[in-house]
Design an enzyme around this catalytic site. Structure first.
Site, mmCIF file in Angstrom:
data_model
loop_
_atom_site.group_PDB
_atom_site.id
_atom_site.type_symbol
_atom_site.label_atom_id
_atom_site.label_comp_id
_atom_site.label_asym_id
_atom_site.label_seq_id
_atom_site.Cartn_x
_atom_site.Cartn_y
_atom_site.Cartn_z
ATOM 1 N N GLY A 124 0.828 -1.193 0.000
ATOM 2 C CA GLY A 124 0.000 0.000 0.000
ATOM 3 C C GLY A 124 0.863 1.242 0.000
ATOM 4 O O GLY A 124 1.810 1.348 0.785
ATOM 5 N N ALA A 125 0.552 2.192 -0.888
ATOM 6 C CA ALA A 125 1.375 3.396 -1.032
ATOM 7 C C ALA A 125 0.533 4.653 -0.873
ATOM 8 O O ALA A 125 0.557 5.553 -1.707
ATOM 9 C CB ALA A 125 2.089 3.404 -2.386
ATOM 10 N N ALA A 173 -1.452 -1.191 -5.865
ATOM 11 C CA ALA A 173 -2.310 -1.606 -6.977
ATOM 12 C C ALA A 173 -2.212 -0.663 -8.173
ATOM 13 O O ALA A 173 -2.406 -1.081 -9.316
ATOM 14 C CB ALA A 173 -3.759 -1.709 -6.510
ATOM 15 N N CYS A 221 -15.368 7.390 9.116
ATOM 16 C CA CYS A 221 -14.610 8.612 8.824
ATOM 17 C C CYS A 221 -15.593 9.711 8.434
ATOM 18 O O CYS A 221 -15.928 9.871 7.258
ATOM 19 C CB CYS A 221 -13.605 8.338 7.708
ATOM 20 S SG CYS A 221 -12.383 9.635 7.502
ATOM 21 N N CYS A 268 -7.290 16.364 13.936
ATOM 22 C CA CYS A 268 -7.908 16.518 12.623
ATOM 23 C C CYS A 268 -7.982 17.992 12.237
ATOM 24 O O CYS A 268 -8.304 18.849 13.068
ATOM 25 C CB CYS A 268 -9.311 15.920 12.628
ATOM 26 S SG CYS A 268 -10.167 16.045 11.032
#
Length: 429
Positions: A8-9, A35, A160, A354
């Site tokens: 995963g990037a 991916a 989220c 956040c």
């Protein structure tokens, strides 16, 4: 020599690769598997969905950035994780062996849980990926030619909520700029038990402030909302009472809708025996290590974190940028310790920080720990948050292109908020 593979990037995987490279001896090999061949800065997707950003401003090719730092890259979806054999099996048949695996895939978007939802074959838009945000922008351009009611929010089980509030108010602000806001009734639909719950049981006066912000933008809302299905131009919502029993049925007409889905674990991760909980999220200990496989670590949205409280309609706990940053740092320190034959001691934080843009203003909150009662329970609103998020976007993109392993939240965000360094550890789990 060890081979560390980062799966995963995204906003967890890229920093993990850079920090591993900066920390470990050059003899150890690092490879990122993703991916797609581009990085996407997901927090900017609400802006892209109304035309305030272009795709090229919030994406860039991964390979050149990683290779400049001596990090390998494979742009291939993973078909299977052979956890017993310490290898990934890719869609093209290639097998990638690893000594350590760091899973930072992010989530799978569970649109199938609400019939008729989602941008691919459904009737609602999403801002969870850059492709979805571009699709939302295309639909929005058609919408502004023939405006009507809009329904924005989150589906049952979502975790989220910040981006849903962001998009609702950015959407409203953009319509104001176009001088067609008066033609668009907006309803905010959320499984949260009250506005400003945020999956955290509220933070400071988030309830009052967010209700005020929605009222100021003439946005109606339905809380404890269980969306049951979506048809073309119509959403069916059951509003629940505090005991979780049906209270009222709503049929909401819409000409435009953006609804965040619930998350699940991605398929190749969820299918590994003993790695995940029933929804496919990776079960980790306090050192971000798999509870079954000692050479697998995980960080970010793909890990299992319990909800902060039971709500009438299911809600999950968010994994914010600061949490992900500390999880990544803990993983790097623990892999380094393991390579030295030492005991892993580093721990990530479950504290929440956040910055959320609301069009021409914004909200910032800090919850330490994530679950109340808290040592820090702070919520603020102002135009400065909007400006801070723009600055954060630009700096994070620069950091990812440059290959910097510098911690952003510890060094800049907390300082900007006037908060001294937060200690990670058992007290904020």
């Amino acid at each position: 020599m060890a081979h560390i593979v980062v799966l995963g990037a995204g906003v967890g995987g890229m920093p993990a690769a850079y920090e591993l490279r900066a920390t470990l001896a050059k003899e150890h090999r690092i490879t990122v598997v993703n991916a797609v061949d581009y990085f996407q800065f997901v927090p900017s997707n609400p802006w892209l969905a109304v035309g305030w950003r272009q795709r090229e401003q919030i994406t860039f090719p991964i390979r050149p950035a990683l290779e400049r730092k001596g990090i390998g890259f494979i742009a291939q979806p993973v078909k299977r994780i052979d956890a017993e054999g310490n290898a990934l099996e890719l869609m093209d048949g290639e097998r990638v062996a690893y000594d350590y695996l760091v899973i930072t895939t992010g989530p799978r978007l569970a649109f199938e849980e609400v019939p008729g939802s989602g941008p691919n074959g459904g009737h609602t838009q999403s801002i969870c990926t850059v492709d979805h945000a571009e699709h939302a922008w295309s639909d929005y351009q058609r919408f502004i030619e023939n405006p009507g009611p809009a329904v924005i929010g989150a589906m049952p089980g979502a975790s989220c909520f910040g981006p849903a509030y962001e998009f609702a108010l950015i959407f409203s602000r953009d319509l104001q700029k176009r001088q067609i806001r008066h033609k668009v009734p907006i309803t905010f639909v959320t499984p949260e038990p009250y506005i400003g719950h945020l999956g955290l049981g509220g933070v400071g006066d988030s309830k009052g402030m967010m209700e005020s912000e929605l009222r100021n933008h003439d946005v109606k809302w339905i809380t404890n909302a269980r969306v049951t299905r979506v048809e073309a131009g119509k959403m069916f919502v059951t509003e629940m009472d505090e005991a979780g029993q049906p209270k009222k049925e709503h049929e909401l007409p819409f000409s435009y809708s953006m609804m965040l889905p619930a998350f699940k674990g991605v398929e190749p991760v969820a299918q590994v025996e003993g790695l995940c909980n029933p929804r496919g999220f990776v079960l980790v200990d306090e050192h971000q290590r798999s509870k079954k496989y000692r050479n697998i670590f995980s960080a970010g949205v793909c890990i299992a974190i319990p909800p902060v409280e039971v709500t009438p309609v299911a809600t999950g706990a968010p994994k914010t940028g600061y949490m992900i940053e500390t999880m990544v740092t803990a993983i790097v320190h623990n892999i380094a310790a393991d390579l030295r034959g030492e005991t892993a001691t580093a721990k990530g934080s479950w504290s929440a920080i956040c910055l959320a843009d609301l069009g021409d203003t914004g909200i910032a909150f800090v919850a330490v720990p994530q679950m109340a009662p808290r040592n820090v329970n702070w919520f603020s609103k102002g135009k400065w948050v909007h400006l801070a998020k723009v600055a954060f976007e630009k700096y994070f993109m620069h950091k990812m292109k440059a290959g910097s392993s510098e911690p952003i939240y510890e060094k800049y965000v907390l300082k900007a908020l006037g908060i001294t360094r937060l200690k990670s550890g058992k007290h904020d789990r």
